[in-house]
Design a protein around this motif. Structure first.
Motif: not given
Length: 306
Positions: A3-8
């Motif tokens: 899983q990754r963060a979308v932008g900040d």
């Protein structure tokens, strides 16, 4: 699936997203159900939809699967507004955006989208009006986060100046790197994550079109021919595809996995959205999650595709 963060932002999505562009057109409800179930079981969360996908049928199929196949709460639902079914009419006025958003929520049977994006830049609607529609959607709980797709770099920067955007969606692959010039730098400056669309160049990067167009491929269909044929009969495309196939052979992986891993690991990319025609293709996409490209191979692909 990672899983990754979308932008900040605090929104986290799966490294590979499930595209539904062909649902109802190239993919029937049974295949769609199998894809969604397999995607969720692998840890996938981001599901990309839009009112104009599948000639206006895609979201209806998705609605039938939510909760019955996969709980709505397990998914990060993304949709967009501004382009109307048939892609014949563009309208990003506040009236049209909110009206289409409400119609999408009703069609999907949910009270909110996790990510709502303006589908394209509308030169006939003031940026301030678009921004007010996005802010209204968040303030009223219709959307948790907002973004913009189909924007150039300066257009994204203009939109981001009016309201907080977390995502932008654009075509990005080894055969389509134009977003690196302005869009990705603009997104990075404003803390916006990129959702990479068409990361396999319509299947061209899988190597299936090296000896022509297979009868059972997307390139042989009326809906997919324009995208695929646009890449073929080009020396640059041939060089890139051969490099991908060579890298895959050396790694003991599929060309699909190599091309997809390259996109997923590019700076600023939050997720790569892939829409498979059937479950067999979808399984291959999910398997690509396990591949890590060695730095030397990634650099070689960078050079040959530049």
């Amino acid at each position: 699936m990672r899983q990754r963060a979308v932008g900040d932002s605090g929104l986290r999505v799966s490294r590979i997203g499930l595209g539904t562009l062909g649902w109802g057109r190239d993919t029937d409800g049974v295949e769609a159900a199998a894809q969604l179930m397999g995607f969720a079981e692998s840890g996938g969360t981001l599901v990309d939809s839009a009112p104009f996908y599948g000639d206006g049928v895609s979201q209806r199929i998705l609605a039938e699967l939510l909760d019955d196949v996969v709980p709505r709460s397990q998914l990060v639902l993304s949709s967009s507004s501004g382009i109307h079914p048939g892609r014949e009419r563009l309208d990003c006025s506040r009236r049209a955006l909110i009206g289409q958003l409400d119609a999408t929520l009703k069609e999907l049977g949910t009270d909110h989208l996790d990510l709502w994006q303006v589908a394209t830049w509308d030169p006939f609607t003031p940026a301030e009006e678009v921004a007010s529609a996005l802010e209204f959607a968040v303030a009223t709980g219709r959307a948790r986060y907002v973004g913009a797709r189909g924007h150039l770099g300066w257009q994204l920067a203009t939109a981001a100046a009016g309201t907080k955007l977390i995502a932008t969606q654009a075509e990005y692959s080894l055969l389509a790197r134009g977003v690196e010039d302005e869009l990705i730098p603009a997104a990075d400056h404003h803390g916006i994550g990129l959702l990479a669309a068409v990361p396999l160049a319509g299947g061209v990067l899988t190597g299936k079109y090296r000896d022509g167009i297979p009868a059972d491929s997307r390139g042989a269909t009326e809906s997919g021919a324009d995208l695929v044929v646009g890449y073929l009969n080009d020396d640059h495309t041939a060089r890139v595809v051969e490099a991908v196939v060579t890298a895959a052979d050396g790694l003991g992986a599929s060309p699909l996995a190599v091309a997809l891993a390259w996109v997923c690991d590019r700076p600023g990319v939050a997720s790569a959205i892939v829409g498979a025609r059937d479950y067999a293709q979808h399984t291959g996409v999910l398997a690509a999650e396990d591949l890590e490209l060695p730095a030397a191979i990634a650099a070689a692909l960078d050079d040959v595709s530049a």
